[in-house]
Design a protein around this motif. Sequence first.
Motif, PDB file in Angstrom:
ATOM      1  N   UNK A 150       0.565  -0.784  -0.058  1.00  0.00           N
ATOM      2  CA  UNK A 150       0.091   0.228  -0.135  1.00  0.00           C
ATOM      3  C   UNK A 150       0.698   1.345   0.257  1.00  0.00           C
ATOM      4  N   UNK A 151       2.445   1.244   0.399  1.00  0.00           N
ATOM      5  CA  UNK A 151       2.843   2.475   1.061  1.00  0.00           C
ATOM      6  C   UNK A 151       3.555   2.601  -0.840  1.00  0.00           C
ATOM      7  N   UNK A 152       3.489   1.694  -1.935  1.00  0.00           N
ATOM      8  CA  UNK A 152       4.338   1.809  -2.965  1.00  0.00           C
ATOM      9  C   UNK A 152       3.699   3.234  -3.675  1.00  0.00           C
ATOM     10  N   UNK A 153       2.757   3.437  -3.902  1.00  0.00           N
ATOM     11  CA  UNK A 153       2.153   4.673  -4.803  1.00  0.00           C
ATOM     12  C   UNK A 153       1.599   5.267  -3.697  1.00  0.00           C
ATOM     13  N   UNK A 154       1.623   5.880  -2.583  1.00  0.00           N
ATOM     14  CA  UNK A 154       0.665   6.054  -1.429  1.00  0.00           C
ATOM     15  C   UNK A 154       1.677   7.924  -1.622  1.00  0.00           C
ATOM     16  N   UNK A 155       1.119   8.574  -1.142  1.00  0.00           N
ATOM     17  CA  UNK A 155       1.751  10.386  -1.787  1.00  0.00           C
ATOM     18  C   UNK A 155       3.123   9.894  -0.594  1.00  0.00           C
ATOM     19  N   UNK A 156       4.229  10.627  -0.547  1.00  0.00           N
ATOM     20  CA  UNK A 156       5.125  11.485   0.150  1.00  0.00           C
ATOM     21  C   UNK A 156       4.552  11.336   0.797  1.00  0.00           C
ATOM     22  N   UNK A 157       4.207  12.960   1.169  1.00  0.00           N
ATOM     23  CA  UNK A 157       3.901  13.548   3.273  1.00  0.00           C
ATOM     24  C   UNK A 157       3.086  12.734   3.806  1.00  0.00           C
ATOM     25  N   UNK A 158       2.137  10.969   2.749  1.00  0.00           N
ATOM     26  CA  UNK A 158       2.024  10.175   3.779  1.00  0.00           C
ATOM     27  C   UNK A 158       2.788   8.980   4.199  1.00  0.00           C
ATOM     28  N   UNK A 159       3.076   9.358   3.331  1.00  0.00           N
ATOM     29  CA  UNK A 159       5.034   7.872   4.239  1.00  0.00           C
ATOM     30  C   UNK A 159       5.265   8.927   5.092  1.00  0.00           C
ATOM     31  N   UNK A 160       5.671  10.034   4.582  1.00  0.00           N
ATOM     32  CA  UNK A 160       6.288  10.261   6.155  1.00  0.00           C
ATOM     33  C   UNK A 160       5.981  10.296   7.299  1.00  0.00           C
ATOM     34  N   UNK A 161       4.884  10.085   7.572  1.00  0.00           N
ATOM     35  CA  UNK A 161       4.085   9.854   9.064  1.00  0.00           C
ATOM     36  C   UNK A 161       4.649   8.797   9.295  1.00  0.00           C
ATOM     37  N   UNK A 162       5.458   8.082   8.650  1.00  0.00           N
ATOM     38  CA  UNK A 162       5.772   6.312   8.833  1.00  0.00           C
ATOM     39  C   UNK A 162       6.064   6.687  10.277  1.00  0.00           C
ATOM     40  N   UNK A 163       5.906   5.351  11.679  1.00  0.00           N
ATOM     41  CA  UNK A 163       6.368   5.611  12.387  1.00  0.00           C
ATOM     42  C   UNK A 163       6.777   4.304  12.836  1.00  0.00           C
TER      43      UNK A 163
ATOM     44  N   UNK B   4      14.455   5.270  13.348  1.00  0.00           N
ATOM     45  CA  UNK B   4      14.840   6.547  12.694  1.00  0.00           C
ATOM     46  C   UNK B   4      14.007   7.680  12.262  1.00  0.00           C
ATOM     47  N   UNK B   5      14.430   8.970  12.288  1.00  0.00           N
ATOM     48  CA  UNK B   5      14.012  10.558  12.386  1.00  0.00           C
ATOM     49  C   UNK B   5      13.507  10.511  11.080  1.00  0.00           C
ATOM     50  N   UNK B   6      12.299  10.437  10.398  1.00  0.00           N
ATOM     51  CA  UNK B   6      12.830  10.380   8.813  1.00  0.00           C
ATOM     52  C   UNK B   6      13.557  12.072   8.489  1.00  0.00           C
TER      53      UNK B   6
END
Length: 360
Positions: A190-203, A327-329
Motif C-alpha cells: 500500500x506504500x508503493x504508490x502512496x503520497x510522499x507526505x503520507x509515507x513521511x508520517x510512518x512511525x 530513525x527520524x524521517x
Amino acid sequence: MHSALVIGTGLMGTSVALALRARGVSVHLRDVDSTAVRTAAALGAGDPHDPAEAVDLAVVAVPPPLVGRVLAEAQAAGTARHYTDVASVKAEPRHDALALGCDTSCYIGGHPMAGASRSGPLTARADLFEGRTWALTPTADTDTETLNMALRLVALCGAVPVVMEASAHDRAVALVSHAPHVVASLVAMRLENAGERSVSLAGPGLRDLTRVAEADPRLWIGILSANALAVADLLEELGADLDQMIEGLRSIATTDEAKRRAGAETVERMLRKGQRGRGRISGKHGNQPEHFEVVTVTIGDQPGELARLFNDVDKAGVNIEDLRIEHATGRPTGLVHLSVAAGLAAQLSEALQPLGWRRH
C-alpha cells in the motif's frame, strides 16, 4: 563433531559455519556461487575447498526446492557420515529426498528459527542462533547417531532443539512466519504508490510490521511455493477475520446507534483477542515474556555513536535485554529504545545524563 561441510554460503550457511568454527570445528565450504564462497571464507567461516575425506556432518543450506537434489549429490559422493539441512520447510525436501533415493537413515531435517531481512554471507553472524529454537524433523528411519549429531550441531550453535514431525513443522511455520511475511508484504504494498507526505508520517509501528517485507522476493517465492497450501489456508482464515473487522468498522461509521454499538463491540472483541494472542509470544531468546522498562535516548547519525552508547550503558552496569532503533524521517537523528530489567531504568537514566545522552 570434528569436521563439517556447509553447502550453501548465504546468511544461514555462513552463520552455521561461523558458529562451528568459533567452537573449534574444522569447516569446509561449498557453493555454486564462487564469490559467495570466497566472501564466507574471508569472513573466517571455513576452508573454501572440498574436504579430502568424509566429514562428520554435511549441512545443506540451500533453498527448499534444491535440498533433495543437493542432498542426493552429496550422498552419492560420500561427502559425510551424517546429513542435515536448514531449509524453512520440511515436508517437501523430505519428499524430494525419498523420490531421489537418498539414504534417509543418515539424514535429519532441520530448521533454525532465526534469520535477517537481508541475505548473503556478509549478513552472517556466529551468534545468529544463540537462544533460538531449532526444529529437527527426523524421518521414520533416521538413525540415533544422526539425531545425536544434529543435536550436537544445535548445541554448538547455541540454539534450543525441538523435535517434531515434518508436516506439523510446516503448519507451525506457516502460522508464525510464512503467513505473517505475506501480510507484511501486502501492507507494505500500500506504500508503493502512496503520497510522499503520507509515507513521511510512518512511525515505529509500521516499521516493525513491515520489516520482513525487505527480504529478497526470489528467496521467499521458493519458501512459499514449498508451503503454499498451509499458508493459503491461514490467509483464507485471516480473510474471514478481515471481513468481520470491515463489517464492524462500517457499522461504527453509521448513524444508527444500535449498529454503532454492535460494531464497536465486534472491533473491540477482535482487538482484545489479538492482544491475548500477542501475549503468548515468548520473550527474548525463547524465554517466557518478561516485564522490561524502556529508556529512550536521542542519538546522532555520526559514526560510532551507537558503540559509544553501548559502552556508556556497560559502564553503568546495566544489561540491555532488547533494543529498537527508530530513525527520524528526514533528520540526522534517531531514537534508541533500550529495554532493561524492571527497576533499572532510573539507574540507567541517571548514569547516561552526565555523559551527554538526552532522554526522550
